[in-house]
Design an enzyme around this catalytic site. Sequence first.
Site, short mmCIF file in Angstrom:
data_model
loop_
_atom_site.label_atom_id
_atom_site.label_comp_id
_atom_site.label_asym_id
_atom_site.label_seq_id
_atom_site.Cartn_x
_atom_site.Cartn_y
_atom_site.Cartn_z
N HIS A 167 0.82 -1.21 0.00
CA HIS A 167 0.00 0.00 0.00
C HIS A 167 0.86 1.26 0.00
O HIS A 167 0.34 2.35 -0.25
CB HIS A 167 -0.91 -0.02 1.23
CG HIS A 167 -2.33 0.38 0.96
ND1 HIS A 167 -2.92 0.41 -0.28
CD2 HIS A 167 -3.31 0.77 1.82
CE1 HIS A 167 -4.18 0.79 -0.18
NE2 HIS A 167 -4.44 1.02 1.09
N TYR A 211 -3.92 8.70 7.50
CA TYR A 211 -3.87 7.36 6.94
C TYR A 211 -4.52 7.40 5.56
O TYR A 211 -5.18 8.36 5.18
CB TYR A 211 -4.52 6.34 7.89
CG TYR A 211 -3.59 6.03 9.03
CD1 TYR A 211 -2.65 5.02 8.91
CD2 TYR A 211 -3.59 6.80 10.19
CE1 TYR A 211 -1.75 4.76 9.93
CE2 TYR A 211 -2.70 6.55 11.21
CZ TYR A 211 -1.78 5.53 11.08
OH TYR A 211 -0.88 5.29 12.08
#
EC number: 3.1.1.29
Length: 182
Positions: free
Chosen positions: A19, A65
């Site tokens: 990611h 995030y």
Amino acid sequence: MLLVIGLGNPGKEYQYTRHNVGFIAIEKIANQYNSSFSTKKKFNCEIAETISDRQKIIFIKPTTYMNLSGKSVISVKTYYNIYPAKIFVIHDDIDLETGRIKFKTGGGNGGHNGLKSIDGVIGNNYNRIRIGVGRPQNNQDVADYVLNHFSKPEYKTVMQAIDRITSNFGLILENKLEEFKN
């Protein structure tokens, strides 16, 4: 002026996960321009700036995030008054085989939560540099898969892709997007 965003999650535990290929790529590109990141709390990101070919380039790594990346993007975009056509987001893509690169402007988010967040605040008419990280195998949960580290062969393949992006980044500065796509 260009705004280049690398998507990823903050924290050492995520540093080399699938990611975080956006973070890995943007660090390498910024380094190529002798630009280093510093934290800007008002923008919720780490930011690096440089000038190349008389054009300012702003690199950011959101410190939110992944799911809240839009918060950083909208604050930097608004402050610098950057049009979506001058925004480039570098991110992981599970629909591409590991190390494959695809460039596109606009379109859907493919279920990518970072892109969903960005789309929610600026729309979807920006540029994306997609780096393939492959698909999970054997019914593995997608979230677990993208938050896991690469195997050594996968990491080598992804780094070769990032090297290609870095070495061809000048084409973006020259507005040769069709050449960059190839």
